[in-house]
Design an enzyme around this catalytic site. Structure first.
Site, PDB file in Angstrom:
ATOM      1  N   ASP A  14     -20.089 -16.816   2.170  1.00  0.00           N
ATOM      2  CA  ASP A  14     -19.141 -16.069   1.348  1.00  0.00           C
ATOM      3  C   ASP A  14     -17.742 -16.275   1.923  1.00  0.00           C
ATOM      4  OD1 ASP A  14     -18.023 -14.388  -0.484  1.00  0.00           O
ATOM      5  OD2 ASP A  14     -18.961 -12.556   0.261  1.00  0.00           O
ATOM      6  N   ASP A 108     -16.582 -18.617  -4.809  1.00  0.00           N
ATOM      7  CA  ASP A 108     -16.419 -18.335  -3.386  1.00  0.00           C
ATOM      8  C   ASP A 108     -17.695 -17.982  -2.635  1.00  0.00           C
ATOM      9  OD1 ASP A 108     -16.724 -15.962  -4.726  1.00  0.00           O
ATOM     10  OD2 ASP A 108     -15.251 -14.863  -3.554  1.00  0.00           O
ATOM     11  N   GLU A 109     -18.853 -18.111  -3.249  1.00  0.00           N
ATOM     12  CA  GLU A 109     -20.079 -17.827  -2.511  1.00  0.00           C
ATOM     13  C   GLU A 109     -21.259 -18.618  -3.067  1.00  0.00           C
ATOM     14  OE1 GLU A 109     -21.861 -13.902  -2.946  1.00  0.00           O
ATOM     15  OE2 GLU A 109     -20.581 -13.492  -4.680  1.00  0.00           O
TER      16      GLU A 109
END
Length: 369
Positions: A14, A108-109
């Site tokens: 993350d 983003d993850e």
């Protein structure tokens, strides 16, 4: 403890305050300052907040007006999604150096299954450390990671040492970790559900574990079975490189509130056109049309209708959305409208994959985390 289900080596990576961190990286003058990506007006919404801003209670999805009240020195910057996508691709390419089993959740993850990996490294912990260092070297940004036997625990673990840290929950630590975990930290337990659990005397995983499957099914519906299993460390969902969508949608936030259904029809037509484009691009159709209405006070209302046949064309989507719009009077002026299509023709494929998971041979792997 020996588990009688497949153990895997799963990493959840993350990026730390991704959008805001990109802005601080690209503009050094913003470093160390409270930054919000989004709009600061009464109609603006925070998309992301830097850690400096979070200290003042600024959070994503918060009204820009309220965020500014919480943090008078807050600096707003416009989102640059092309830039975020560019960096996200760089990060994803690093993941692929280690495994092809990468399941992105957003820009983003992502989850990575490194049980068998391209580096031949038996330690998922060391792999996560290498990946985070490569991300820093390549992008100048930090990432956090969680490492454990399944996606659920890895996701929870990635929050423990944020920012710029990682946490490994080894197989022998899983049960104790889950029993001591605050129920609010369980992925899938939102604010409303947590409050409901508190009223039932459920504050930790240990409290949750005391409840029977029948009780949880009756109290929480379909989610009850999920809670029953994850608190016991059971979560057999595989890392799926190609995630099958459960719904496809499009929405618009308006510069001025709309107070009449008549004014909304043109906007709904534009939204339906965009939804049709997305459906046709993905070659997807669905049966359930959902109309999303967000009022000026930020309260949200959804209305749905399931048709007896699959649709993907604008005219049928719009016709159903109009019907839903007139289904009940509006309680206030409207700041956002959205249309989504669910009950997709991809769900048969999803069901087949889930059956495959349940029917797979149960094995016990020896792990070196």
């Amino acid at each position: 403890m020996a588990f009688d289900f497949p153990l895997r080596k799963i990493i959840h990576v993350d990026m730390d305050a991704f959008y805001a961190s990109v802005e601080q990286h690209d503009n050094p003058e913003l470093k160390g300052k409270p930054v919000a990506v989004g709009g600061g007006s009464k109609r603006g919404v925070v998309s992301a907040a830097s850690y400096e801003a979070r200290k003042y209670g600024v959070r994503s999805a918060m009204s820009g007006y309220i965020a500014k009240k919480n943090c008078p020195d807050l600096i707003f910057v416009r989102p640059r999604f092309d830039r975020y996508k560019e960096i996200s691709l760089q990060v994803r390419n690093i993941f692929f150096e280690y495994t092809d089993l990468v399941e992105p959740l957003s820009l983003d993850e992502a989850y990575l299954d490194v049980t068998q990996n391209k580096k031949g490294n038996p330690s998922a912990t060391l792999i996560a450390k290498e990946i985070r260092q490569k991300i820093l070297d390549k992008t100048g940004l930090t990432a956090s990671a969680g490492i454990s036997i399944n996606k659920f625990i890895a996701k929870v673990a990635s929050d423990i040492n944020k920012p710029n840290g990682q946490k490994t929950i080894n197989p022998e630590e899983v049960i104790t970790f889950l029993e001591n975990l605050d129920i609010r930290k369980f992925y899938g337990v939102g604010k409303v559900t947590a409050e409901k659990m508190y009223k039932l005397g459920i504050f930790t995983g240990s409290d949750l574990k005391q409840k029977s499957l029948e009780f949880l099914d009756e109290t929480f519906g379909k989610s009850g079975r999920y809670y029953y299993h994850v608190v016991r460390g059971i979560h057999t969902s595989e890392v799926k490189p190609h995630r099958i969508p459960k719904s496809v949608g499009a929405e618009r936030t308006f510069s001025e509130n709309l107070s009449s259904e008549i004014f909304m029809l043109e906007r709904l037509e534009n939204i339906a056109s965009e939804l049709e484009r997305r459906l046709q691009k993905s070659k997807i159709a669905g049966k359930t049309v959902t109309l999303k209405i967000k009022y000026s006070d930020f309260t949200l209302n959804t209305r749905s209708k399931t048709l007896p046949y699959y649709i993907s064309n604008k005219s049928l989507i719009l016709e159903t959305a109009k019907e839903l719009l007139y289904q009940a009077p509006l309680k206030d002026s409207v700041r956002l409208l959205g249309i989504s299509l669910g009950n997709l023709n991809t769900e048969k494929e999803q069901a087949e994959e889930e059956k495959k998971e349940k029917d797979e041979i149960l094995v016990q792997l020896r792990f070196d985390f």
